[in-house]
Write a protein that holds these residues in place. Structure first.
Motif, PDB file in Angstrom:
ATOM      1  N   LEU A   2      -4.993 109.737  -0.240  1.00 24.49           N
ATOM      2  CA  LEU A   2      -3.764 109.894  -0.518  1.00 24.49           C
ATOM      3  C   LEU A   2      -3.267 109.003  -1.674  1.00 24.49           C
ATOM      4  CD1 LEU A   2      -2.532 109.203   3.070  1.00 24.49           C
ATOM      5  CD2 LEU A   2      -2.414 111.190   1.964  1.00 24.49           C
ATOM      6  N   CYS A   3      -2.501 109.794  -2.330  1.00 20.80           N
ATOM      7  CA  CYS A   3      -1.777 108.969  -3.649  1.00 20.80           C
ATOM      8  C   CYS A   3      -0.290 108.774  -3.396  1.00 20.80           C
ATOM      9  CB  CYS A   3      -1.667 109.667  -4.773  1.00 20.80           C
ATOM     10  SG  CYS A   3      -0.947 109.164  -6.474  1.00 20.80           S
ATOM     11  N   ALA A   4       0.339 107.638  -3.741  1.00 21.65           N
ATOM     12  CA  ALA A   4       1.858 107.164  -3.708  1.00 21.65           C
ATOM     13  C   ALA A   4       2.246 106.637  -4.937  1.00 21.65           C
ATOM     14  CB  ALA A   4       1.935 106.158  -2.417  1.00 21.65           C
ATOM     15  N   SER A   5       3.496 106.880  -5.043  1.00 17.75           N
ATOM     16  CA  SER A   5       4.200 105.975  -6.162  1.00 17.75           C
ATOM     17  C   SER A   5       5.435 105.587  -5.671  1.00 17.75           C
ATOM     18  CB  SER A   5       4.489 107.275  -7.244  1.00 17.75           C
ATOM     19  OG  SER A   5       5.490 108.101  -7.013  1.00 17.75           O
ATOM     20  N   SER A   6       5.914 104.402  -6.531  1.00 20.42           N
ATOM     21  CA  SER A   6       7.143 103.791  -6.328  1.00 20.42           C
ATOM     22  C   SER A   6       7.726 103.367  -7.494  1.00 20.42           C
ATOM     23  CB  SER A   6       7.095 102.597  -5.151  1.00 20.42           C
ATOM     24  OG  SER A   6       6.434 101.650  -5.919  1.00 20.42           O
ATOM     25  N   PHE A   7       8.983 102.892  -7.554  1.00 18.49           N
ATOM     26  CA  PHE A   7       9.765 102.613  -8.733  1.00 18.49           C
ATOM     27  C   PHE A   7       9.213 101.212  -9.329  1.00 18.49           C
ATOM     28  CE2 PHE A   7      12.740 102.866 -11.795  1.00 18.49           C
ATOM     29  CZ  PHE A   7      13.467 101.994 -11.994  1.00 18.49           C
ATOM     30  N   LEU A   8       8.780 100.394  -8.438  1.00 20.27           N
ATOM     31  CA  LEU A   8       8.366  99.041  -8.886  1.00 20.27           C
ATOM     32  C   LEU A   8       7.226  98.729  -7.874  1.00 20.27           C
ATOM     33  CD1 LEU A   8      11.785  97.080  -9.269  1.00 20.27           C
ATOM     34  CD2 LEU A   8       9.909  97.860 -11.324  1.00 20.27           C
ATOM     35  N   THR A   9       6.617  97.398  -8.070  1.00 14.09           N
ATOM     36  CA  THR A   9       5.267  97.107  -7.255  1.00 14.09           C
ATOM     37  C   THR A   9       5.976  96.038  -6.305  1.00 14.09           C
ATOM     38  OG1 THR A   9       4.939  95.483  -9.021  1.00 14.09           O
ATOM     39  CG2 THR A   9       3.674  97.649  -8.853  1.00 14.09           C
ATOM     40  N   ALA A  10       7.129  95.693  -6.291  1.00 17.27           N
ATOM     41  CA  ALA A  10       7.780  94.895  -5.249  1.00 17.27           C
ATOM     42  C   ALA A  10       7.469  95.201  -3.838  1.00 17.27           C
ATOM     43  CB  ALA A  10       9.160  94.746  -5.453  1.00 17.27           C
ATOM     44  N   SER A  11       7.488  94.350  -2.895  1.00 18.58           N
ATOM     45  CA  SER A  11       6.736  94.654  -1.572  1.00 18.58           C
ATOM     46  C   SER A  11       7.629  95.349  -0.801  1.00 18.58           C
ATOM     47  CB  SER A  11       6.535  93.405  -0.980  1.00 18.58           C
ATOM     48  OG  SER A  11       7.800  92.513  -0.783  1.00 18.58           O
ATOM     49  N   GLY A  12       8.922  95.550  -1.197  1.00 14.12           N
ATOM     50  CA  GLY A  12      10.093  96.147  -0.223  1.00 14.12           C
ATOM     51  C   GLY A  12      10.112  97.356  -0.619  1.00 14.12           C
ATOM     52  N   ASN A  13       9.602  97.790  -1.817  1.00 14.00           N
ATOM     53  CA  ASN A  13       9.657  99.274  -2.329  1.00 14.00           C
ATOM     54  C   ASN A  13       9.288 100.218  -1.727  1.00 14.00           C
ATOM     55  OD1 ASN A  13      11.600  99.377  -4.844  1.00 14.00           O
ATOM     56  ND2 ASN A  13      10.123  97.770  -5.120  1.00 14.00           N
ATOM     57  N   GLU A  14       9.943 101.576  -1.377  1.00 11.68           N
ATOM     58  CA  GLU A  14       9.302 102.356  -0.588  1.00 11.68           C
ATOM     59  C   GLU A  14       8.426 103.352  -1.557  1.00 11.68           C
ATOM     60  OE1 GLU A  14      12.248 105.539   0.656  1.00 11.68           O
ATOM     61  OE2 GLU A  14      10.714 106.834   1.243  1.00 11.68           O
ATOM     62  N   GLN A  15       7.387 103.594  -0.765  1.00 15.24           N
ATOM     63  CA  GLN A  15       6.278 104.405  -1.506  1.00 15.24           C
ATOM     64  C   GLN A  15       6.296 105.777  -1.016  1.00 15.24           C
ATOM     65  OE1 GLN A  15       2.408 102.865  -1.451  1.00 15.24           O
ATOM     66  NE2 GLN A  15       3.061 100.464  -1.905  1.00 15.24           N
ATOM     67  N   PHE A  16       6.411 106.847  -1.885  1.00 12.80           N
ATOM     68  CA  PHE A  16       6.288 108.321  -1.830  1.00 12.80           C
ATOM     69  C   PHE A  16       4.857 108.709  -1.726  1.00 12.80           C
ATOM     70  CE2 PHE A  16      11.200 108.656  -1.771  1.00 12.80           C
ATOM     71  CZ  PHE A  16      11.450 107.521  -2.249  1.00 12.80           C
ATOM     72  N   PHE A  17       4.453 109.376  -0.611  1.00 13.18           N
ATOM     73  CA  PHE A  17       3.105 109.751  -0.636  1.00 13.18           C
ATOM     74  C   PHE A  17       2.970 111.354  -0.833  1.00 13.18           C
ATOM     75  CE2 PHE A  17       0.580 106.495   1.390  1.00 13.18           C
ATOM     76  CZ  PHE A  17       1.512 105.499   1.436  1.00 13.18           C
ATOM     77  N   GLY A  18       1.725 111.652  -1.442  1.00 12.80           N
ATOM     78  CA  GLY A  18       1.565 112.846  -1.885  1.00 12.80           C
ATOM     79  C   GLY A  18       0.846 113.653  -0.626  1.00 12.80           C
ATOM     80  N   PRO A  19       0.560 114.787  -0.695  1.00 14.70           N
ATOM     81  CA  PRO A  19      -0.078 115.541   0.509  1.00 14.70           C
ATOM     82  C   PRO A  19      -1.356 115.158   0.772  1.00 14.70           C
ATOM     83  CG  PRO A  19       0.310 117.014  -1.260  1.00 14.70           C
ATOM     84  CD  PRO A  19       0.737 115.629  -1.612  1.00 14.70           C
ATOM     85  N   GLY A  20      -2.162 114.656  -0.266  1.00 15.99           N
ATOM     86  CA  GLY A  20      -3.540 114.190  -0.073  1.00 15.99           C
ATOM     87  C   GLY A  20      -4.433 115.034  -0.553  1.00 15.99           C
ATOM     88  N   THR A  21      -5.548 114.748  -1.001  1.00 15.65           N
ATOM     89  CA  THR A  21      -7.061 115.521  -1.084  1.00 15.65           C
ATOM     90  C   THR A  21      -7.862 115.197   0.141  1.00 15.65           C
ATOM     91  OG1 THR A  21      -6.508 115.682  -3.444  1.00 15.65           O
ATOM     92  CG2 THR A  21      -8.587 116.019  -2.712  1.00 15.65           C
ATOM     93  N   ARG A  22      -8.248 116.488   0.786  1.00 12.94           N
ATOM     94  CA  ARG A  22      -9.169 116.459   1.666  1.00 12.94           C
ATOM     95  C   ARG A  22     -10.711 116.548   1.038  1.00 12.94           C
ATOM     96  NH1 ARG A  22      -9.219 115.947   7.107  1.00 12.94           N
ATOM     97  NH2 ARG A  22      -7.170 116.751   7.166  1.00 12.94           N
ATOM     98  N   LEU A  23     -11.484 115.591   1.119  1.00 11.50           N
ATOM     99  CA  LEU A  23     -12.801 115.366   0.553  1.00 11.50           C
ATOM    100  C   LEU A  23     -13.989 115.702   1.640  1.00 11.50           C
ATOM    101  CD1 LEU A  23     -14.824 115.313  -2.022  1.00 11.50           C
ATOM    102  CD2 LEU A  23     -14.668 112.896  -1.475  1.00 11.50           C
ATOM    103  N   THR A  24     -14.845 116.626   1.486  1.00 11.85           N
ATOM    104  CA  THR A  24     -15.691 116.854   2.370  1.00 11.85           C
ATOM    105  C   THR A  24     -17.030 116.874   1.654  1.00 11.85           C
ATOM    106  OG1 THR A  24     -14.403 118.219   3.774  1.00 11.85           O
ATOM    107  CG2 THR A  24     -16.851 118.156   4.153  1.00 11.85           C
ATOM    108  N   VAL A  25     -17.868 115.925   2.003  1.00 12.34           N
ATOM    109  CA  VAL A  25     -19.225 115.745   1.177  1.00 12.34           C
ATOM    110  C   VAL A  25     -20.167 116.358   2.284  1.00 12.34           C
ATOM    111  CG1 VAL A  25     -20.938 114.039   0.110  1.00 12.34           C
ATOM    112  CG2 VAL A  25     -18.247 113.580  -0.020  1.00 12.34           C
ATOM    113  N   LEU A  26     -20.958 117.450   1.738  1.00 13.32           N
ATOM    114  CA  LEU A  26     -22.182 117.743   2.635  1.00 13.32           C
ATOM    115  C   LEU A  26     -23.414 117.077   2.404  1.00 13.32           C
ATOM    116  CD1 LEU A  26     -21.011 121.626   2.188  1.00 13.32           C
ATOM    117  CD2 LEU A  26     -20.433 120.088   3.943  1.00 13.32           C
TER     118      LEU A  26
END
Lengths: 114, 115
Positions: free
Chosen positions: B91-115
């Motif tokens: 999962l990747c997330a981004s926010s406006f700042l790195t302050a602890s109270g800032n909301e992080q918005f998440f992406g839908p993710g990449t599902r990795l399967t290693v056979l």
């Protein structure tokens, strides 16, 4: 170091009854606390956050949480559950000077019965 | 506006191969975070970027994992010589700042399967 413990891995309620999801945290400094929700095959969404303002925090979809420093708790509640509330809920802590990185609890799966 | 996007949405690879996962944050967000969600470990922090710098790489599980961010925007997470225990949703997330109270918005993710 900060950590989060969600006291129930699974909670089941009937539609229209109250919801309580329990969370305890450990933090060296004044933490920021969050609840995120993850619906099946969907991304994480912020429900609410506490950042040292009012201790009773209201979020989206009727959820709220109360920060209790003396009990190191941040339990999530909702007066009346809807079927659409069925999802995985994560209690999360973040500390100052940690760059905003989030430390997640193990999650609580909420089931809502008709 | 557009949210955080990640590609590919699913990746199946053979043990020992290298993979690259991409994250496109919300425009204007200076902070970018990578997390991993797996059955055994739950959701765990990997690394974060402030601009193009990575002040905290403490969550990367081994030296097979690396990440970079260019132009203060797109980030790639590279896993070399993949192992079966690398299977997870990244999962990747981004926010406006790195302050602890800032909301992080998440992406839908990449599902990795290693056979």
């Amino acid at each position: 170091a900060q950590s989060v413990t969600q006291l129930d891995s699974h909670v089941s309620v009937s539609e229209g009854t109250p919801v309580l999801l329990r969370c305890n945290y450990s933090s060296s400094y004044s933490p920021s606390l969050f609840w995120y929700v993850q619906h099946p095959n969907k991304g994480l969404q912020l429900l609410l956050k506490y950042t040292s303002a009012a201790t009773l925090v209201k979020g989206i979809n009727g959820f709220e949480a109360e920060f209790k420093k003396s009990e190191t708790s941040f339990h999530l509640t909702k007066p009346s559950a809807h079927m659409s509330d069925a999802a995985e809920y994560f209690c999360v802590v973040s500390e100052r000077l940690q760059g905003g990185k989030l430390i997640f609890g193990q999650g609580t799966e909420l089931s809502v019965k008709p | 506006g557009a949210g955080v996007s990640q590609s590919p949405s699913n990746k199946v690879t053979e043990k020992g191969k290298d993979v690259e996962l991409r994250c496109d944050p919300i425009s204007g967000h200076t902070a970018l975070y990578w997390y991993r969600q797996s059955l055994g470990q739950g959701l765990e922090f990997l690394i974060y970027f402030q601009g193009n710098s990575a002040p905290d790489k403490s969550g990367l599980p081994s030296d097979r994992f690396s990440a970079e961010r260019t132009g203060g925007s797109v980030s790639t997470l590279t896993i070399q010589r993949t192992q079966q225990e690398d299977s997870a949703v990244y999962l990747c997330a981004s926010s406006f700042l790195t302050a602890s109270g800032n909301e992080q918005f998440f992406g839908p993710g990449t599902r990795l399967t290693v056979l």
